[in-house]
Design an enzyme around this catalytic site. Structure first.
Site, PDB file in Angstrom:
ATOM      1  N   LYS A  48      62.537  54.311  14.717  1.00  0.00           N
ATOM      2  CA  LYS A  48      62.910  55.624  15.265  1.00  0.00           C
ATOM      3  C   LYS A  48      64.430  55.838  15.262  1.00  0.00           C
ATOM      4  O   LYS A  48      64.910  56.896  14.862  1.00  0.00           O
ATOM      5  CB  LYS A  48      62.346  55.725  16.690  1.00  0.00           C
ATOM      6  N   ARG A  81      60.194  61.484  28.782  1.00  0.00           N
ATOM      7  CA  ARG A  81      59.309  60.332  28.954  1.00  0.00           C
ATOM      8  C   ARG A  81      58.216  60.620  29.963  1.00  0.00           C
ATOM      9  O   ARG A  81      57.303  59.817  30.125  1.00  0.00           O
ATOM     10  CB  ARG A  81      60.121  59.130  29.417  1.00  0.00           C
ATOM     11  N   ARG A 134      63.885  40.316  14.049  1.00  0.00           N
ATOM     12  CA  ARG A 134      65.127  41.094  14.022  1.00  0.00           C
ATOM     13  C   ARG A 134      66.300  40.248  14.487  1.00  0.00           C
ATOM     14  O   ARG A 134      66.176  39.476  15.434  1.00  0.00           O
ATOM     15  CB  ARG A 134      65.022  42.284  15.000  1.00  0.00           C
ATOM     16  N   ARG A 164      67.637  39.710  20.304  1.00  0.00           N
ATOM     17  CA  ARG A 164      67.622  40.329  21.627  1.00  0.00           C
ATOM     18  C   ARG A 164      66.612  39.610  22.506  1.00  0.00           C
ATOM     19  O   ARG A 164      65.545  39.236  22.037  1.00  0.00           O
ATOM     20  CB  ARG A 164      67.212  41.805  21.502  1.00  0.00           C
ATOM     21  N   ARG A 184      56.129  46.151  26.519  1.00  0.00           N
ATOM     22  CA  ARG A 184      56.864  47.373  26.165  1.00  0.00           C
ATOM     23  C   ARG A 184      55.943  48.392  25.494  1.00  0.00           C
ATOM     24  O   ARG A 184      56.060  49.598  25.718  1.00  0.00           O
ATOM     25  CB  ARG A 184      58.049  47.043  25.241  1.00  0.00           C
TER      26      ARG A 184
HETATM   27  P1  AMP Z   1      65.526  53.408  25.282  1.00  0.00           P
HETATM   28  O1  AMP Z   1      66.806  52.991  24.650  1.00  0.00           O
HETATM   29  O2  AMP Z   1      65.143  54.825  24.965  1.00  0.00           O
HETATM   30  O3  AMP Z   1      64.394  52.426  25.025  1.00  0.00           O
HETATM   31  O4  AMP Z   1      65.772  53.371  26.869  1.00  0.00           O
HETATM   32  C1  AMP Z   1      66.095  52.196  27.559  1.00  0.00           C
HETATM   33  C2  AMP Z   1      65.725  52.330  29.032  1.00  0.00           C
HETATM   34  O5  AMP Z   1      66.458  53.423  29.633  1.00  0.00           O
HETATM   35  C3  AMP Z   1      64.265  52.684  29.305  1.00  0.00           C
HETATM   36  O6  AMP Z   1      63.440  51.530  29.327  1.00  0.00           O
HETATM   37  C4  AMP Z   1      64.338  53.348  30.672  1.00  0.00           C
HETATM   38  O7  AMP Z   1      64.484  52.385  31.698  1.00  0.00           O
HETATM   39  C5  AMP Z   1      65.646  54.118  30.576  1.00  0.00           C
HETATM   40  N1  AMP Z   1      65.402  55.510  30.072  1.00  0.00           N
HETATM   41  C6  AMP Z   1      65.722  55.998  28.833  1.00  0.00           C
HETATM   42  N2  AMP Z   1      65.354  57.286  28.716  1.00  0.00           N
HETATM   43  C7  AMP Z   1      64.783  57.622  29.896  1.00  0.00           C
HETATM   44  C8  AMP Z   1      64.176  58.803  30.396  1.00  0.00           C
HETATM   45  N3  AMP Z   1      64.053  59.902  29.641  1.00  0.00           N
HETATM   46  N4  AMP Z   1      63.694  58.800  31.673  1.00  0.00           N
HETATM   47  C9  AMP Z   1      63.799  57.706  32.443  1.00  0.00           C
HETATM   48  N5  AMP Z   1      64.332  56.531  32.037  1.00  0.00           N
HETATM   49  C10 AMP Z   1      64.827  56.482  30.777  1.00  0.00           C
END
Ligand code: AMP
Length: 213
Positions: free
Chosen positions: A13, A86, A120, A152, A163
């Site tokens: 993505k 989300r 990765r 990671r 996840r």
């Molecule tokens: P991501 O990089 O999109 O996987 O986001 C990493 C973490 O940030 C997620 O696991 C959430 O804890 C938090 N996060 C990112 N986007 C949101 C969102 N739209 N609403 C709430 N938490 C978010």
């Protein structure tokens, strides 16, 4: 044009979002990046969010919405949302602020995600590699800066399972909410082929709009 991109961890993505941003001149808004940026500032809010995301929980919607509004108010341009919405609440909030035209959903089987994620490797300079698909010239070292590569902590089979469960449970209500705007993308293909599918969709957007409505 405002677009949302969905895809599980390892679906590519982020890579596709970067390509779309360049080709279609959209502003890529990743809430995960906004959060990580705040964390790196070591602000009070950043420290609070660090604890929340370490637990894999969602940051409260009012904080996310505030960060997003700040970002959106800088300039009125087209946007590509990544990691947002989300929840249904966030989706409804977004609909109040602007009009979402298209929702791309990159799909990849669990087996393939596992293979992609557990193999990765990253470099602190930002480069990333893969044991099968993008091998560094010298095993374990970055092609660009020569530093030692690392994996990671959350790129393990066990964490991936967790996840993916979280991802699926968050996506389920959004799938219904966006069913008229969501288009499946086969994320199991080569990066270039996935992008050419997306490019086709976005460049034929107006025609497509009439078909899906
Ligand atoms: P991501 O990089 O999109 O996987 O986001 C990493 C973490 O940030 C997620 O696991 C959430 O804890 C938090 N996060 C990112 N986007 C949101 C969102 N739209 N609403 C709430 N938490 C978010």
């Amino acid at each position: 044009m405002n677009i949302i991109i969905f895809g599980p961890p390892g679906s590519g993505k982020g890579t596709q979002a970067e390509l779309i941003e360049k080709e279609f001149n959209l502003r890529h808004i990743s809430t995960g990046d906004l959060i990580r940026n705040e964390i790196s500032k070591e602000s009070k809010l950043g420290k609070e969010m660090k604890e929340i995301i370490a637990k894999g929980e969602l940051v409260p919607s009012e904080i996310i919405s505030r960060m997003l509004v700040e970002k959106l108010s800088t300039e009125k341009i087209n946007n590509l949302f990544d990691g947002f919405p989300r929840t249904l609440m966030q989706a409804k909030f977004l609909d109040v602020v602007l009009n979402i035209d298209l929702v791309l959903n990159i799909e990849v089987s669990k087996e393939l995600l596992e293979e992609r994620i557990t193999k990765r490797w990253y470099c602190s300079c930002g480069a990333s590699y893969h044991e099968i698909y993008k091998k560094p010239k010298k095993k374990g070292f970055c092609d660009i800066c020569g530093k030692k590569l690392f994996q990671r902590e959350d790129d393990t089979k066990e964490t991936l399972k967790n996840r993916l469960e979280i991802y699926e449970s968050q996506l389920k209500p959004l799938r219904d909410y966006y069913k008229m705007k969501m288009i499946k993308i086969n994320g199991e293909q080569e990066i270039e082929k996935v992008f050419s599918d997306i490019k086709f969709l976005l460049s034929n957007f107006e025609k497509l709009k009439n078909q899906i409505n």
